[in-house]
Scaffold this motif. Structure first.
Motif, PDB file in Angstrom:
ATOM      1  N   GLU A 175      10.904  18.443 -52.653  1.00  0.00           N
ATOM      2  CA  GLU A 175       9.833  19.438 -52.536  1.00  0.00           C
ATOM      3  C   GLU A 175       9.324  19.943 -53.883  1.00  0.00           C
ATOM      4  O   GLU A 175       8.293  20.600 -53.944  1.00  0.00           O
ATOM      5  CB  GLU A 175      10.307  20.644 -51.711  1.00  0.00           C
ATOM      6  N   ILE A 176      10.050  19.676 -54.959  1.00  0.00           N
ATOM      7  CA  ILE A 176       9.583  20.022 -56.304  1.00  0.00           C
ATOM      8  C   ILE A 176       9.031  18.731 -56.892  1.00  0.00           C
ATOM      9  O   ILE A 176       9.746  17.917 -57.459  1.00  0.00           O
ATOM     10  CB  ILE A 176      10.726  20.605 -57.156  1.00  0.00           C
ATOM     11  N   THR A 205       3.327  19.028 -68.064  1.00  0.00           N
ATOM     12  CA  THR A 205       3.673  18.552 -66.728  1.00  0.00           C
ATOM     13  C   THR A 205       3.136  19.514 -65.675  1.00  0.00           C
ATOM     14  O   THR A 205       3.050  20.719 -65.903  1.00  0.00           O
ATOM     15  CB  THR A 205       5.198  18.404 -66.548  1.00  0.00           C
ATOM     16  N   LEU A 206       2.782  18.960 -64.523  1.00  0.00           N
ATOM     17  CA  LEU A 206       2.297  19.741 -63.390  1.00  0.00           C
ATOM     18  C   LEU A 206       3.164  19.411 -62.181  1.00  0.00           C
ATOM     19  O   LEU A 206       3.313  18.241 -61.813  1.00  0.00           O
ATOM     20  CB  LEU A 206       0.831  19.422 -63.095  1.00  0.00           C
ATOM     21  N   TRP A 207       3.722  20.457 -61.558  1.00  0.00           N
ATOM     22  CA  TRP A 207       4.637  20.317 -60.427  1.00  0.00           C
ATOM     23  C   TRP A 207       4.031  20.988 -59.196  1.00  0.00           C
ATOM     24  O   TRP A 207       3.549  22.112 -59.279  1.00  0.00           O
ATOM     25  CB  TRP A 207       5.977  20.968 -60.743  1.00  0.00           C
ATOM     26  N   ASP A 208       4.085  20.293 -58.077  1.00  0.00           N
ATOM     27  CA  ASP A 208       3.609  20.825 -56.804  1.00  0.00           C
ATOM     28  C   ASP A 208       4.817  21.329 -56.015  1.00  0.00           C
ATOM     29  O   ASP A 208       5.735  20.556 -55.703  1.00  0.00           O
ATOM     30  CB  ASP A 208       2.883  19.725 -56.025  1.00  0.00           C
ATOM     31  N   CYS A 209       4.835  22.628 -55.712  1.00  0.00           N
ATOM     32  CA  CYS A 209       5.916  23.207 -54.909  1.00  0.00           C
ATOM     33  C   CYS A 209       5.566  23.036 -53.438  1.00  0.00           C
ATOM     34  O   CYS A 209       4.867  23.879 -52.847  1.00  0.00           O
ATOM     35  CB  CYS A 209       6.107  24.690 -55.248  1.00  0.00           C
ATOM     36  N   HIS A 210       6.003  21.940 -52.842  1.00  0.00           N
ATOM     37  CA  HIS A 210       5.699  21.699 -51.434  1.00  0.00           C
ATOM     38  C   HIS A 210       6.230  22.860 -50.594  1.00  0.00           C
ATOM     39  O   HIS A 210       7.350  23.323 -50.786  1.00  0.00           O
ATOM     40  CB  HIS A 210       6.339  20.406 -50.962  1.00  0.00           C
ATOM     41  N   GLY A 211       5.411  23.333 -49.672  1.00  0.00           N
ATOM     42  CA  GLY A 211       5.811  24.467 -48.847  1.00  0.00           C
ATOM     43  C   GLY A 211       5.544  25.807 -49.496  1.00  0.00           C
ATOM     44  O   GLY A 211       5.851  26.848 -48.915  1.00  0.00           O
TER      45      GLY A 211
END
Length: 256
Positions: free
Chosen positions: A55-56, A77-83
């Motif tokens: 999810e990270i 860097t770009l991180w999508d926090c799923h949820g």
């Protein structure tokens, strides 16, 4: 619908050793590819790699184009926090609950000189990076904007960007990838745009032509009008730089 939550990290490497950013990008993209194969909702805190989680999601790993104004050498860097807050963001925060010894052990100890992280909340209307990836979108070059706005004006500025600036830049080969309000403050925004070298050069020359400094290309006076309009929201530094996506990261074009 809940807003998307992302994390932006800027990493610098000193002394100037060009191998260090490459080592970091290889290490980071390698272990995150392994995380993509994990089961959802099963994060683990491990020695050497900190938190492992599907999810990270590392959606973008970029080498900063130093000639556009970045410190040399630098990785973004770009991180999508799923949820959102209850998903990937919660997992990241939970590693600080009852701080454990393996939180302080890393395979990249002494590789980075500094790292600066900013949590981002997607503005209304901002593209979801997951949707762009599902579409198969990737660009060979990205334009990264960081701006200090008047306290409380972040969402107003980002609404104006989407309504007024995005159509102008689209005419010059730039696509809005994300419009973000920096969290835990009320005066900073980040935007990210996909483009390519030819579109980047054409945009610069069109602006120069509008200033009367290039008679070889058509002028686009909308570019100057937008900058004047933007100043109504800004109260501090505004900067744009270029980012080159690391091959193999999700927002990088696939190589044949």
């Amino acid at each position: 619908m809940r807003r998307g939550i992302y994390l932006l990290e800027e990493v610098e490497f000193h002394p100037m050793n060009s191998r260090r950013p490459l080592e970091y990008l290889r290490w980071l993209t390698g272990y995150k590819r392994e995380d993509d194969r994990m089961e959802a909702g099963a994060p683990r805190l491990t020695e050497g790699l900190s938190i492992r989680s599907k999810e990270i999601d590392l959606v973008g790993a970029f080498y900063a184009v130093g000639i556009s104004g970045h410190p040399q050498f630098k990785v973004v860097t770009l991180w999508d926090c799923h949820g959102g807050w209850d998903g990937g963001w919660r997992q990241m925060v939970e590693i600080y609950d009852d701080v454990q010894q393996n939180l302080f052990l890393s395979d990249i100890d002494d590789l980075r000189f500094s790292a600066y992280s900013r949590p981002l909340g997607a503005a209304p209307g901002s593209p979801a990076v997951a949707d762009l990836l599902s579409e198969g979108y990737a660009a060979p070059l990205y334009l990264f904007e960081s701006a200090q706005v008047r306290p409380g004006a972040a969402l107003d500025y980002l609404a104006a960007v989407q309504e007024e600036r995005a159509p102008i830049l689209a005419d010059h080969g730039h696509r809005l990838v994300g419009a973000y309000e920096v969290q835990f403050c009320d005066s900073e925004v980040v935007t990210l745009w996909g483009t390519d070298i030819d579109a980047h050069l054409e945009l610069q020359r069109s602006r120069d032509a509008a200033l009367g400094l290039d008679d070889g290309v058509p002028a686009d006076h909308r570019l100057l009008s937008w900058r004047k309009r933007a100043r109504a929201y800004l109260e501090g530094p505004w900067r744009e730089n270029l980012l080159s996506p690391y091959p193999g990261s999700k927002l990088a074009p696939s190589r044949a």
